[in-house]
Design an enzyme around this catalytic site. Structure first.
Site, PDB file in Angstrom:
ATOM      1  N   HIS A   1       1.317   3.876   2.017  1.00 36.15           N
ATOM      2  CA  HIS A   1       1.863   4.567   3.187  1.00 36.15           C
ATOM      3  C   HIS A   1       3.388   4.535   3.170  1.00 36.15           C
ATOM      4  CE1 HIS A   1      -2.112   4.310   5.652  1.00 36.15           C
ATOM      5  NE2 HIS A   1      -2.045   5.398   4.909  1.00 36.15           N
TER       6      HIS A   1
ATOM      7  N   HIS B   1       0.852  -1.191   0.000  1.00 40.41           N
ATOM      8  CA  HIS B   1       0.000   0.000   0.000  1.00 40.41           C
ATOM      9  C   HIS B   1       0.888   1.241   0.000  1.00 40.41           C
ATOM     10  CE1 HIS B   1       0.819  -0.667   4.272  1.00 40.41           C
ATOM     11  NE2 HIS B   1       0.378   0.546   4.559  1.00 40.41           N
TER      12      HIS B   1
ATOM     13  N   HIS C   1       5.974  -5.816  11.983  1.00 39.71           N
ATOM     14  CA  HIS C   1       5.342  -4.488  11.949  1.00 39.71           C
ATOM     15  C   HIS C   1       4.892  -4.074  13.347  1.00 39.71           C
ATOM     16  CE1 HIS C   1       2.375  -1.360  10.646  1.00 39.71           C
ATOM     17  NE2 HIS C   1       3.188  -1.234   9.612  1.00 39.71           N
TER      18      HIS C   1
ATOM     19  N   HIS D   1      -7.709  -1.435   5.356  1.00 35.99           N
ATOM     20  CA  HIS D   1      -6.832  -0.450   5.983  1.00 35.99           C
ATOM     21  C   HIS D   1      -7.340   0.939   5.599  1.00 35.99           C
ATOM     22  CE1 HIS D   1      -3.340   0.824   8.117  1.00 35.99           C
ATOM     23  NE2 HIS D   1      -2.699   1.301   7.065  1.00 35.99           N
TER      24      HIS D   1
ATOM     25  N   ASP E   1       5.911   4.256   5.197  1.00 31.24           N
ATOM     26  CA  ASP E   1       6.786   3.275   5.843  1.00 31.24           C
ATOM     27  C   ASP E   1       6.844   1.966   5.060  1.00 31.24           C
ATOM     28  OD1 ASP E   1       4.058   3.008   6.679  1.00 31.24           O
ATOM     29  OD2 ASP E   1       4.661   1.702   8.326  1.00 31.24           O
ATOM     30  N   HIS E   2       6.085   1.892   3.970  1.00 30.03           N
ATOM     31  CA  HIS E   2       6.104   0.707   3.115  1.00 30.03           C
ATOM     32  C   HIS E   2       6.656   0.992   1.716  1.00 30.03           C
ATOM     33  CE1 HIS E   2       3.648  -1.936   5.802  1.00 30.03           C
ATOM     34  NE2 HIS E   2       3.353  -0.743   6.300  1.00 30.03           N
TER      35      HIS E   2
ATOM     36  N   ASP F   1      -0.707  -3.866   5.796  1.00 26.61           N
ATOM     37  CA  ASP F   1      -1.469  -3.399   6.955  1.00 26.61           C
ATOM     38  C   ASP F   1      -2.931  -3.819   6.799  1.00 26.61           C
ATOM     39  OD1 ASP F   1       0.906  -2.321   7.677  1.00 26.61           O
ATOM     40  OD2 ASP F   1       0.248  -0.228   7.664  1.00 26.61           O
TER      41      ASP F   1
END
Length: 326
Positions: free
Chosen positions: A71, A69, A277, A148, A73-74, A218
């Protein structure tokens, strides 16, 4: 000694949720075909390329990048990783399976920063990857929608090998001597023996070896993976919080607790579970122990809490082994 039946090898490059810490980077997972050097990267948080170097993985052997996805941090480490691969003389095309926004972001960044890659990118919209995608002769991948704050996906990673084996026991019983006759049959050639024709197809046994792991992005509804997990041997899933902390935080972040994932894995009869995570509040020994105890209360299978650079191997029988690191 290396187990010849190992099929998928996992190296955790980042296991922290949201932000990196002194001991954990944000999300990144390398999945290697144990039969050769081909590997897949699932998520590329900021700093992932440093972790790749430290794990001694080659960007030349990387065949696909999957982003769960959008976001940061990914995915914030993705563009730098692509640029470094180009500067290291990569020329082979690279597949990227990701939300379409990732393609737009890469294209705009390349334009604004004068980035020119010496290799082509094969973009596959993750929504189209809900049908199986064959990456190589041995490796395939399929995306599964999750729940999510933004569109998020899990990926089924399947390694499958077909091996032809000569039925030597049947040949011994017939009295066929070892040597050229056996070799010809192994190559699919019919032979003459005792005035009769022995058809190669009658003496070739087809053996299929298969390993199936699911890597989740997530997600606050593990049960969305129920169908995908029916024949899976391993689930890798986020466990951002314990249930007590999740109850305090509330449903807004849309993450899973250790209890939620453990209950789901138990209900599905999954043999192996790896959690990752983790929120920064659960990364010290006390926090990790709390998650461990929560999993043990609801899941009776084989499980691990991942740390950065942890390595695991999954074999065709579904046995998951933590690899000793040198």
């Amino acid at each position: 000694m290396k187990n010849s039946n190992n099929m998928l090898h996992f190296t955790f490059l980042g296991t922290s949720s949201g932000v990196p810490t002194l001991t954990r980077n944000v999300s990144g997972l390398a999945i290697r075909n144990s039969k050769n050097k081909d590997w897949i990267l699932v998520d590329a948080g900021e700093g992932t390329q440093h972790r790749i170097q430290q794990a001694k993985l080659s960007l030349q052997s990387l065949i696909a990048i999957c982003i769960t996805h959008v976001h940061g941090d990914h995915c914030y480490g993705l563009v730098g990783l692509l640029a470094s691969a180009g500067m290291n003389a990569r020329t082979a095309p690279l597949t990227i399976i990701a939300p379409k926004e990732i393609q737009q972001w890469i294209e705009v960044t390349a334009q604004l920063t004068d980035l020119h890659l010496p290799y082509s990118l094969n973009f596959i919209d993750v929504n189209e990857a809900t049908q199986p995608q064959q990456l190589t002769d041995e490796l395939s991948i399929q995306a599964h929608p999750l729940s999510h704050r933004v569109s998020s996906f899990a990926f089924s990673i399947i390694a499958q090998y077909t091996q032809k084996k000569l039925d030597t026991q049947a040949l011994v019983q017939l009295g066929v001597p070892k040597g050229k006759a056996w070799g010809d049959l192994q190559q699919g050639l019919d032979i003459q023996f005792n005035e009769q024709t022995l058809n190669a197809a009658d003496f070739i046994q087809i053996q299929v070896q298969r390993a199936h792991a699911i890597v989740g992005g997530d997600n606050d509804l593990p049960e969305l993976l129920a169908q995908a997990c029916q024949d899976a041997q391993l689930l890798i899933h986020e466990s951002t919080y314990t249930q007590a902390i999740l109850d305090k935080v509330g449903s807004g972040p849309m993450h899973s607790s250790a209890k939620m994932v453990a209950e789901f894995a138990q209900q599905q009869g999954l043999s192996n579970l790896i959690l990752t995570h983790f929120s920064s509040r659960h990364q010290d020994s006390t926090g990790q122990q709390a998650i461990t105890e929560e999993v043990q209360a609801f899941y009776q299978g084989n499980f691990y809490l991942a740390h950065d650079f942890d390595q695991f191997s999954l074999d065709e029988t579904g046995q998951l082994t933590k690899v000793n690191q040198k």
